[in-house]
Design an enzyme around this catalytic site. Sequence first.
Site, PDB file in Angstrom:
ATOM      1  N   CYS A   2       0.702  -1.271   0.091  1.00 25.34           N
ATOM      2  CA  CYS A   2       0.164   0.048  -0.134  1.00 25.34           C
ATOM      3  C   CYS A   2       1.119   1.311  -0.191  1.00 25.34           C
ATOM      4  CB  CYS A   2      -0.923  -0.030   1.176  1.00 25.34           C
ATOM      5  SG  CYS A   2      -1.959  -1.364   1.294  1.00 25.34           S
ATOM      6  N   LYS A 595       6.519  -4.963  -2.324  1.00 25.97           N
ATOM      7  CA  LYS A 595       7.798  -4.866  -2.198  1.00 25.97           C
ATOM      8  C   LYS A 595       7.972  -4.536  -0.688  1.00 25.97           C
ATOM      9  CE  LYS A 595      11.953  -3.876  -3.435  1.00 25.97           C
ATOM     10  NZ  LYS A 595      13.069  -5.122  -3.978  1.00 25.97           N
TER      11      LYS A 595
END
Length: 600
Positions: A2, A595
């Site tokens: 996010c 990530k």
Amino acid sequence: MCGIVGYIGQLDAKEILLKGLEKLEYRGYDSAGIAVANEQGIHVFKEKGRIADLREVVDANVEAKAGIGHTRWATHGEPSYLNAHPHQSALGRFTLVHNGVIENYVQLKQEYLQDVELKSDTDTEVVVQVIEQFVNGGLETEEAFRKTLTLLKGSYAIALFDNDNRETIFVAKNKSPLLVGLGDTFNVVASDAMAMLQVTNEYVELMDKEMVIVTDDQVVIKNLDGDVITRASYIAELDASDIEKGTYPHYMLKETDEQPVVMRKIIQTYQDENGKLSVPGDIAAAVAEADRIYIIGCGTSYHAGLVGKQYIEMWANVPVEVHVASEFSYNMPLLSKKPLFIFLSQSGETADSRAVLVQVKALGHKALTITNVPGSTLSREADYTLLLHAGPEIAVASTKAYTAQIAVLAVLASVAADKNGINIGFDLVKELGIAANAMEALCDQKDEMEMIAREYLTVSRNAFFIGRGLDYFVCVEGALKLKEISYIQAEGFAGGELKHGTIALIEQGTPVFALATQEHVNLSIRGNVKEVAARGANTCIISLKGLDDADDRFVLPEVNPALAPLVSVVPLQLIAYYAALHRGCDVDKPRNLAKSVTVE
């Protein structure tokens, strides 16, 4: 995982938000949205899918000087338009974006929102609805925001708009990264510095359980008791050009090619004035004096830790355990009397690792963070920090951070060995330089790697990687690279374990990649290759020069065998890249992955 962007100032908020969200795409997401404020009110645009899809639905005619934006990675509720952020309160006064997980959202809903009909399945919507309930009960927005924050359990980074005060963004943070960027006639909010470099490189870090009132000319930080906090700003070490692909088609390919440069920078950074490898004295002492070291990591960082364990034990003679962070929190082993904890995290924000750090610090133990991001949460909260100096890593699949972690662990082990009076038997500076040259040579052989990917992985649904010793640790990383970006089911195994079950999966044409870089197990791994070949496997041996046979598919440049993981992983990274490319996969943003994993 996010991302949040907010802007308030004199420029076009829509474009700043959209460009900022594009810089956060590497964090992983499944939907995105923005809310912009002008004299007519607050305008919300959101869409399932990519930022490019969001751009299609944003009204180009809406002009606004303030806004908040969000990329969502689903935790509560499926990826959908209704679950995408921003979320609005029932009466439409408040608009909110949120990263993190609100653990007690069900209880909040039951206690405060019995008469409110929720539109989404998210924990986030509960927060904005509770704020509106408190305002409806007579509280001012700031007080309602603060009161709501005191009720929340879990992690959050929040940005809030009030339709009755559209010149202000209310911001808060707890266990989820958030920065406030500073300008002369504007201010910005972002999950990390990359999203704000388009307008500023000066920022203030927020600490846990802090809130901020942001206008175009003022940033006021407060704790949840309402006390004002003064904090110095930082200048980001990044430059906007650092986060561009340049002429590369994908960040992953660019970052793979950057590994030799990163190796040389690590050598340069950790050399003293006499050319000897060095780390701060207190760190060297902490490693050398520990009776046991516990390396904590997730995914690729965990795999780097497996290699680092060998260096520290072989060279510094200190016993090491390597643990997956998410398991350590719930199954803490019996600890030694004088442990040192080493946390490996590219981002320095990994939630599972941070949970362990909080636990061990509470027990009074020392902690060292090895990270790529100065000022990150793990860096701030540990006793010591060593930086990777790898530059921004944007692709979800880690490449240069992995080899940088191994190199820094090698430096640390070497320095600790020296402090313990142990000679490791070779010049690590020289050998790291040779490894960097070998990595560079491998990066120039992309055509060969693409050919191997086509030959072995074009139609395959499964693949196996086998090795022994250090090679085994590289194999599990190679398998992870392949599975996460090409979606081929891939597993790395110790060669000797094949006969204990895994060999049952071998059938005609099954791709098996074998690493052979360690002389003492060279004959053994070749025996394992013959075992799977006899059962129909399509075998690919990648060997180190000097240990190679005529039938080996690819021969690596000669390097010190202890540093072979730095070199042998490069072909595996490139093979995974080309396999994903030929299968039409999104190399930089693989499905379902983030990530920076900032929730547990």
